[in-house]
Design a protein around this motif. Structure first.
Motif: not given
Length: 396
Positions: A321-343
């Motif tokens: 029931g709690s809200s999700i911070d969309l900005g935090a989701c975008e930042l987290t997925l951006d970091r994930y994309m960088l990690a994948k590219a580094t891999g």
């Protein structure tokens, strides 16, 4: 030895003609296999040789602005002028005069980013060139979306027009024309001669019906993803695994963010289904539609359980029931994309991996520098920028 003895000897070693044919065929197959193996290795060695220079170049240039050490050095600057000095002394960033306005900085960063990708593209082998030609379309599409948002917002709450960078088909003359647009329909008409006018024109009736800019943004993203997917069929098989890995994750991340944004606005599934891009690594479109039936954005994240995306997003999932911070989701997925590219750079280190990592990292370097500049122009301490940066050390 008499002639009779010689005939007897020959007859004793005579071989069945059928057996001779079979032996000959076996030898032929063996020769073909040896040649095929040789040419297979030769092709691998040729690809490594063709990629040697561009890979060596991007490794030498590097991506310092996604490293924590360089980010902290910039953050420790005591003043804005000192920040510019540290940036210049790094030898890897854009040249920005001290008296540049924020709008001027935005333009310099966009131009620097695009030119860096172009420089890399100049030395690319044909084996991977089609992919990077399509990859540049991501940033071209982002400028079109920025123009759409600017004109759309002006009709709701007038303000300064968005900065549009010169990328690909977006020329200075087109930028001036975009700035004169009176509404969305007028903007689309001014895009004549670009590949975006057709998908935007097709999505325009839906825009009019919903009064939402979503269908237009989706049309641009779908066009970009279509080109990325098409490029997979034009690259060399030797580099295809790296390209598939990137495009698959890029499609998934794009779709996950689409679902979260749409759910936060309670948009209908019928509409959101039209915005999903194909080619995901984990999720096909039918599964994404199922996920969207979740009640809340937090429930959407829970539906990702079992995937790498849930692993990185799980800390953002709070109590039901709690809200999700969309900005935090975008930042987290951006970091994930960088990690994948580094891999990818580690796995496919002799061919396309380092090139994909360089291009993806440059995007986030531009983003990180933009955040630093905004922080400085807002007269805030530069250290405040650190939690919002996309850094290699920020992912695992």
């Amino acid at each position: 030895m008499t002639p009779g003895d010689l005939d007897t000897l020959i007859s004793s070693i005579a071989v069945d003609p059928v057996a001779m044919i079979l032996v000959g065929l076996a030898l032929l197959v063996l020769v073909i296999l040896i040649i095929g193996t040789f040419f297979g290795y030769f092709r691998v060695l040729l690809n490594i040789a063709l990629f040697a220079y561009p890979v060596a170049r991007v490794k030498a240039v590097g991506n310092p602005f996604v490293t924590r050490s360089q980010a902290e050095a910039l953050a420790e600057s005591g003043s804005f002028s000192e920040f510019l000095t540290v940036l210049m002394e790094s030898g890897a960033g854009p040249q920005i005069p001290e008296n540049t306005t924020l709008e001027g900085v935005e333009k310099i960063l966009e131009t620097w980013h695009y030119q860096e990708i172009q420089k890399m593209g100049a030395s690319l082998p044909d084996a991977i060139r089609p992919f990077f030609s399509a990859y540049i379309g991501i940033f071209e599409g982002e400028q079109i979306i920025a123009a759409l948002r600017s004109v759309y917002s002006a009709g709701i709450r007038p303000g300064a027009p968005a900065h549009i960078a010169e990328i690909g088909c977006i020329t200075p003359a087109l930028i001036d024309s975009i700035g004169e647009s009176t509404d969305i329909k007028d903007l689309i008409s001014r895009l004549q001669g670009t590949p975006y006018v057709a998908p935007l024109a097709a999505a325009f009736p839906e825009y009019e019906e919903t009064s939402s800019i979503g269908p237009l943004e989706s049309a641009v993203r779908l066009y970009v993803m279509k080109n990325l997917n098409a490029s997979k069929g034009r690259v060399d098989p030797a580099v295809l695994p790296a390209v598939l890995a990137f495009t698959g994750v890029y499609a998934d991340v794009t779709n996950i963010l689409t679902l979260l944004r749409a759910k936060s606005r309670n948009l209908p599934l019928e509409l959101v289904s039209l915005w999903l891009v194909p080619g995901g690594a984990y999720y096909e479109e039918w599964r994404l539609r199922q996920i969207y039936e979740s009640a809340r954005p937090a429930d959407i994240l829970r539906q990702l359980e079992g995937s790498e995306y849930f692993h990185v997003l799980e800390p953002l999932v709070q109590v039901p029931g709690s809200s999700i911070d969309l900005g935090a989701c975008e930042l987290t997925l951006d970091r994930y994309m960088l990690a994948k590219a580094t891999g990818l750079s580690s796995v496919y280190h002799l061919t396309g991996g380092p090139l994909i990592k360089f291009a993806v990292s440059r995007k986030y370097e531009m983003r990180n520098l933009r955040i630093f500049f905004h922080t400085g122009f807002e007269m805030r301490t530069l250290e405040e920028a650190l939690p919002n940066l996309v850094l290699q050390e920020a992912v695992s």
